[in-house]
Write a protein that holds these residues in place. Sequence first.
Motif, mmCIF file in Angstrom:
data_model
loop_
_atom_site.group_PDB
_atom_site.id
_atom_site.type_symbol
_atom_site.label_atom_id
_atom_site.label_comp_id
_atom_site.label_asym_id
_atom_site.label_seq_id
_atom_site.Cartn_x
_atom_site.Cartn_y
_atom_site.Cartn_z
ATOM 1 N N GLU A 159 0.834 -1.205 0.000
ATOM 2 C CA GLU A 159 0.000 0.000 0.000
ATOM 3 C C GLU A 159 0.870 1.257 0.000
ATOM 4 O O GLU A 159 0.569 2.243 -0.681
ATOM 5 C CB GLU A 159 -0.918 -0.011 1.233
ATOM 6 C CG GLU A 159 -2.015 -1.070 1.207
ATOM 7 C CD GLU A 159 -3.176 -0.684 0.309
ATOM 8 O OE1 GLU A 159 -3.040 0.272 -0.476
ATOM 9 O OE2 GLU A 159 -4.219 -1.350 0.385
ATOM 10 N N HIS A 179 0.566 4.080 -2.865
ATOM 11 C CA HIS A 179 0.273 5.482 -2.603
ATOM 12 C C HIS A 179 1.420 6.380 -3.055
ATOM 13 O O HIS A 179 1.203 7.485 -3.573
ATOM 14 C CB HIS A 179 -0.005 5.682 -1.109
ATOM 15 C CG HIS A 179 -1.363 5.209 -0.695
ATOM 16 N ND1 HIS A 179 -1.687 3.880 -0.574
ATOM 17 C CD2 HIS A 179 -2.496 5.897 -0.398
ATOM 18 C CE1 HIS A 179 -2.941 3.755 -0.209
ATOM 19 N NE2 HIS A 179 -3.463 4.972 -0.080
ATOM 20 N N PHE A 228 -0.525 9.865 -3.749
ATOM 21 C CA PHE A 228 -1.548 10.148 -2.752
ATOM 22 C C PHE A 228 -0.908 10.792 -1.529
ATOM 23 O O PHE A 228 0.263 10.593 -1.215
ATOM 24 C CB PHE A 228 -2.264 8.866 -2.316
ATOM 25 C CG PHE A 228 -3.070 8.229 -3.420
ATOM 26 C CD1 PHE A 228 -3.418 8.950 -4.552
ATOM 27 C CD2 PHE A 228 -3.465 6.909 -3.319
ATOM 28 C CE1 PHE A 228 -4.156 8.350 -5.564
ATOM 29 C CE2 PHE A 228 -4.201 6.314 -4.324
ATOM 30 C CZ PHE A 228 -4.538 7.043 -5.454
ATOM 31 N N ARG A 272 -0.080 11.057 2.348
ATOM 32 C CA ARG A 272 0.149 10.071 3.382
ATOM 33 C C ARG A 272 -0.577 10.458 4.649
ATOM 34 O O ARG A 272 -0.727 11.626 4.978
ATOM 35 C CB ARG A 272 1.653 9.944 3.676
ATOM 36 C CG ARG A 272 2.460 9.573 2.459
ATOM 37 C CD ARG A 272 2.071 8.196 1.936
ATOM 38 N NE ARG A 272 2.192 7.220 2.995
ATOM 39 C CZ ARG A 272 3.338 6.609 3.289
ATOM 40 N NH1 ARG A 272 4.429 6.890 2.610
ATOM 41 N NH2 ARG A 272 3.390 5.737 4.271
ATOM 42 N N VAL A 321 -3.136 3.783 5.936
ATOM 43 C CA VAL A 321 -2.981 3.823 4.483
ATOM 44 C C VAL A 321 -3.679 2.647 3.837
ATOM 45 O O VAL A 321 -4.129 2.704 2.700
ATOM 46 C CB VAL A 321 -1.481 3.824 4.122
ATOM 47 C CG1 VAL A 321 -1.293 3.799 2.621
ATOM 48 C CG2 VAL A 321 -0.811 5.049 4.719
#
Length: 945
Positions: free
Chosen positions: A870, A874, A879, A881, A888
């Motif tokens: 993951e 991310h 994305f 954090r 996450v």
Amino acid sequence: MWVSCWRGMEGLRGVLCLCSLLGISLLFGTVAAATNPADTAALKAFHNSIGNDPLSKLANWKGDDPCGNNWNGVLCGGNGVQYVEELHVLGFDLEGSLAPELGDLTNVTILDLMWNSISGSIPSTLGKLQNLQLLLLNGNKLTGQLPMELGRLTNMNRLQIDENQISGPIPPTFGNLSSVKHLHMNNNSLNGSIPPDLGRLPVLKHLLVDNNKLSGILPSELANISTLQIIQVDNNQFDPLPIPPAYANCSSLLKLSMRNCNLYGSVLDFSSLVNLEYLDLSSNHLYGMIPNGSIPVNLTTMILSNNVLTGPIPASFGNLPNLELLDFHNNNLSDIDPGVSAAIHNSSELRVYGNPKICDTPAPQDSKFCSPQNSNIEKGTNLTSSFALCKPDICQAGQGLLPTLAAQGNCQCAPVIRIDCRLKSPGFVSFDKYLQDFQSYMSKGLNLSVGQVTVESYNWGAGPRLHFVLAVFPSTTQTHLSFNYQEVKAIFLQFASWEIPDSPVYGPRELLVFITPNGIDLFPSGNAGRSRAAFARIIIGSIAGTAILVGALMFFTLRRRASPSPSRKHLLSSTHNKELKIEGIRSFSLQEMEAATDNFSDKKLLGKGGFGTVYEGMLDIGEVAIKRAKDKDISEEGLTEFYTEIQLLSRVHHKNLVKLIGYCMDDGEQLLVYEYMAGGTLRDRLSSSERPLDLKTRLSIARGSAHGILYLHNAADPPIIHRDIKAANILLDEKNEAKVSDFGVSRLAPVPDLDGLLPDHVSTVVKGTPGYLDPEYFLTRQLTDKSDVYSFGVVLLEIFSGQHPIFNGKNLVREARMAYKKGDTISLLDPNIKNYASKETDQLLIVALSCCNDQPETRPSMAEVLRSLENIWHQYCGFNRHSNESSVVDIDSNYTEEQRAKIYASLTDTTTSTFSTESTTSSTSNRDSTSFTQKRNFGRSLSSR
């Protein structure tokens, strides 16, 4: 007798008496089932055509019922009337000829007449055997020409006529052998040209026609065979022409051997043959320079001796990581690039003697390569002498030292099966470095443990061919170290029927002699039982008698009970139509399954495997996938796996697990109905160059699969160990969402004992797929959830590289470790990944290798694996954090509150991981695009298929 039995006893006792007599009648009546008269006549004709049976192996070929009387070497099948399905007379020393009536064995699948002294010609009537899969006539004294009619055998997988005296041309009708994978016609007197018609063969893997009298033009059409791995045409006299340029495009070719074939011209550029490992063009008339950069990086052996080549030995030969032998002796070469000299090490050899400009000078450039002595290539070894701690000849005849114990000084003897074999076209010249891997390969092929199979001795012969003696020992886990007849027979049939999977490294093998332990006759002369059908009939008869007795008991018991309990009602149902009352799982009829698949039409076929076949189907609920077991013979093991999958899948519900819709058990069929996955298997997608997966999709598949496995380990109640995680068991939907499938061999995880203690493993027989098996589980048979972690690590390596777990004789885990250690991970990266991101791909490789640690305790848990995946996901997608690392991980909203709590707890409890994708800085992450392109081109050999 029947009447007296009934009158002599009343009620239940009378019925039991009658049932006993009926059971006995059924038993003996079944055993007495007759052999098909045409098969009997064919075998009798063959017996009559055999002029001499010096070992009396056919002594019990008497009467008119070969199957019922267990004629030696005859295996039968069928219901009611029996048909001959296999004939094995390997090494019987039979003389005489082949009777034309053998063509009347219309149900035979294997004709094994190897290593006899049978003479005469091959009857054209064998062309009638439409079910024949193996025609094994090698090692006889056959003469005459090959019948054109053999080209009608469209189901034939293997044709072996080598080491006879057969003459005449290869029939062009052999181009119709649409199922043939192995054509072994070497060491005969065949003449004429190789027919270009062979280029139509769709699945041919091995073409061996060396040591004949073939002439004419080498057909370029052979390059059309996309599956061709070995071309071996040594010692023929073809027209003095260059090697067909098309041969440099045979992408699947592993070995090209054209020694002493009268070839002229220059050496082709073979660099596009990324799988090529062995090239022998010696003793021809090749001239000119060896083109630099023309050699595939996976090459182990190149033999160009006895030609008229000039110029230097190119520098590209110094970049062959798997090199074993470069043999350039007796040419006119002028120089050796210093990089080549430096690359030759203890496990490789360079031969340049007979090149005057290199060796016949006052101060030779590399005198160590100018000696004809072979310093590194073994000629043969007796490996049993390596047990120095044990006295020689300590064991009796028919026994051997248990190698796993003898190596520790425990000199214990046990019965041993000795098997003389020969590798017909190995892809190496130094067997010693492959020895351990070869023993593991044979162990897996025989479904035995490592240590039960060892190579006792080996030596190289003409060809070159490798002769070896294999020793097979009983398992040391048994109370009594011994083999029974059935075990010996099963091992024999695995060799004689070529049931051990082929290996690209070791090439085709042949069985020479099979020596059983003392006291076991592989071909018993009495009624000890040889045919598979005989055992089946005895069992069926016994079951019939038992079933009648049980039925009688139940009849009287049920009469006395007005309302039988559900469990007693359940006993009345037949095994083959057993109903499973599971909420949410439908029971379908066979008629519904046939209608859904157009009667199991090939047009509906989605895939085949060891389990059977998968079809696309259409039901009232929409499109489905229907898995059909291989045949109707429902073994105990098969039923167990069938029920296991139904029961487990009925209890697990997760978006990353394939949903089971229903099942069918009509008419002895085993069918499972799943949701339809339009994207196919991950393994197929990784192997497809038409629909390549980009990095984002691969990362998504990895995290989705990890979610499914984590659910099994942490949220299922009780937890489940999958036991067969592999890329072929990860399915993709139309959006490439991953779902884990195939729970047939899964096991429930350990549960607390009476004292509340939780065992750390389940002891069980080894199940799984070679290449994915946790080595610790394989050795100890102790199954844990870390076994799934290891298998998933291999899947991650496949996602990274696109390669199979075993490719070109290499182990993917080992290759990945070496690449990472060298800082050259780009060489392993799948070239289909266009949107390369060094940081994320390197982190993915680190996660995969951590999963594949040899020791289970050093592997991460699935929770740690998922969290790291993951993080990579991310990071790659950019994305934001969260402050809490575990947050996450996206948790499916379909979890129950209890399941969600378990998952969050496992993620929160994870402290220091065995790897850190956050802090890892790869040595490849800062490379510029130019160096990346160069490295990728260099690494295509590892990544291509």
